[in-house]
Design an enzyme around this catalytic site. Structure first.
Site: not given
Length: 214
Positions: A172, A174, A89
């Site tokens: 993202h 995660e 990001c």
């Protein structure tokens, strides 16, 4: 190789939005976290791999966040010395800017989106539905970087260096259903997809494999 050779550079400036940094750091147990906005630094010569997190700051907010210029210089050194680096990001954006690319501000995208992922090792086992949470977008890839992912709302959704072990993604990997409560403040939308379709976290294991720090 010791996991202590991996550094996770935390870039979040909003104390109420650190959930994504926490989730990313958890993907690399034993790695050293470096809070860049708080003034923490590390010697790139000690790093076997570096991961750059997201942030609610904009890469272009250098007057407001002077540490951004320092991180840009760090990235240039990492690239020059061939240290395996992954930008997520904001990390994607600052790597591209550090190498001469461009970033612009746009409307917030917060939700699951479908991406077009290149056939390359970083995306092995990664399905096209990925979590996106960003307003800024890369408009031009940095020198030496080529596009490896795109999305309807962001053409340069991921990049890879042609000669160095450097990869970046706008999404993202995660973020998961575990962060649902934190995501609501951003107006999160599922967009007709489900978390069962998301395997983006496999990207981290692929990066470790490419970086030689498994």
């Amino acid at each position: 190789m010791s996991p202590q050779s991996v550094y996770v550079v935390l870039n979040e400036v909003d104390d109420d939005a650190t959930f994504h940094c926490d989730a990313l750091a958890e993907e690399f147990p034993g790695a050293r976290t470096v809070d860049f906005p708080a003034g923490e630094r590390f010697d790139p010569d000690d790093a076997d791999a570096v991961v750059l997190t997201g942030s609610t700051a904009g890469v272009y907010e250098r007057d407001q966040h002077p540490w951004i210029d320092e991180e840009i210089e760090l990235i240039r050194r990492l690239v020059a010395e061939g240290v395996p680096t992954l930008g997520v990001c904001f990390g994607h954006q600052i790597v591209n800017v550090a190498l001469g690319g461009g970033v612009r501000s746009g409307t917030m995208t917060a939700g699951l989106v479908e991406a077009e992922l290149a056939d390359q090792p970083l995306f092995e086992g990664v399905d096209p539905v990925v979590p996106a949470l960003h307003g800024d977008r890369v408009t031009e890839s940095g020198d030496g970087l080529e596009r490896i992912a795109s999305a309807e709302h962001a053409e340069v959704f991921g990049t890879a260096h042609r000669e160095r072990p450097v990869w970046t993604v706008q999404f993202h990997p995660e973020i998961s259903a575990e962060q649902t409560e934190s995501l609501r403040r951003f107006g999160w939308e599922m967009n007709g997809f489900s978390w069962a379709e998301v395997t983006a976290d496999r990207l981290f294991r692929n990066f470790e494999s490419r970086a030689g720090v498994e």
